[in-house]
Scaffold this active site. Structure first.
Site, short mmCIF file in Angstrom:
data_model
loop_
_atom_site.label_atom_id
_atom_site.label_comp_id
_atom_site.label_asym_id
_atom_site.label_seq_id
_atom_site.Cartn_x
_atom_site.Cartn_y
_atom_site.Cartn_z
N GLY A 1 -48.59 -28.13 61.98
CA GLY A 1 -49.00 -27.36 63.16
C GLY A 1 -49.58 -26.02 62.78
N ASP A 2 -50.42 -25.48 63.64
CA ASP A 2 -50.98 -24.15 63.43
C ASP A 2 -51.37 -23.57 64.78
OD1 ASP A 2 -51.92 -22.24 61.22
OD2 ASP A 2 -53.65 -22.30 62.56
#
Length: 215
Positions: free
Chosen positions: A78-79
């Site tokens: 995730g980012d």
């Protein structure tokens, strides 16, 4: 089904735990600036926020996938980035950068983008597929936040290691007037989006439950 989280983010870990999932934390050690620079060099254009978070979420998940042997499970990368007036903001890291951002976003509305990449990892090193998606939510800040309040918030250190230099689940929450979209997106990952990705890979969301309160 075991979930491997390619992150050491306390916020993402909290969200998953609150949803009945105890993930295995596996730091990805991706050089984010280098990954973005390489992608922009290859394409000849600057990455927008959606492409940025999608790229980095995938890079983090694939980094862990290459090192994870002998086990089945789902790997989540995730980012997140925050955008105000077309400018992309990641983690400020320094008090000076956080201060500049807060003076810019006070009384304004910005958009938080959260990228997700999910890999179905098999014990023989192969995959049963990989899927990704980007979610976003709009965040509106109060316009009466004082300089003293901003200084005190930054002094806590909390804003330095989060995209956009704010939280909605801790000390930053009282400064947020409104959120349009899924709140978990702003915290660190979109739980509805993650559930959709899990189902796209052929699994039930509830197969990830492994904490006492969800069993």
């Amino acid at each position: 089904m075991q979930l491997y989280l390619a992150s050491t983010s306390p916020a993402r870990l909290m969200l998953l735990r609150q949803s009945g999932i105890e993930p295995v934390l596996v730091p990805s050690h991706v050089d984010e600036d280098a990954a973005v620079a390489a992608a922009e060099s290859a394409s000849g254009t600057a990455l927008g926020p959606e492409d940025t978070v999608a790229l980095l979420a995938r890079a983090k998940a694939e980094s862990v996938w290459r090192d994870l042997d002998g086990t089945d499970g789902l790997i989540l990368g995730g980012d997140s980035v925050f955008v105000v007036d077309g400018v992309i903001y990641g983690k400020p890291h320094t008090p000076e950068a956080a201060l500049e951002r807060w003076h810019r976003q006070r009384g304004r509305t910005g958009r938080l983008y959260s990228g997700h990449w999910l890999i179905d990892h098999r014990s023989d090193g192969s995959t049963g597929g990989a899927v990704g998606a980007v979610a976003f939510a709009d965040v509106s800040f109060a316009n009466d936040i004082t300089d003293a309040e901003i200084d005190a918030y930054i002094a806590t250190g909390e804003p330095l290691q989060v995209a956009g230099a704010f939280t909605i689940d801790s000390l930053g929450a009282p400064f947020i007037e409104r959120i349009s979209g899924d709140p978990s997106t702003v915290v660190g990952l979109s739980l509805p989006t993650l559930r959709s990705l899990v189902r796209q890979l052929g699994y039930d969301w509830t197969s990830l439950w492994n904490r006492g309160g969800a069993l």
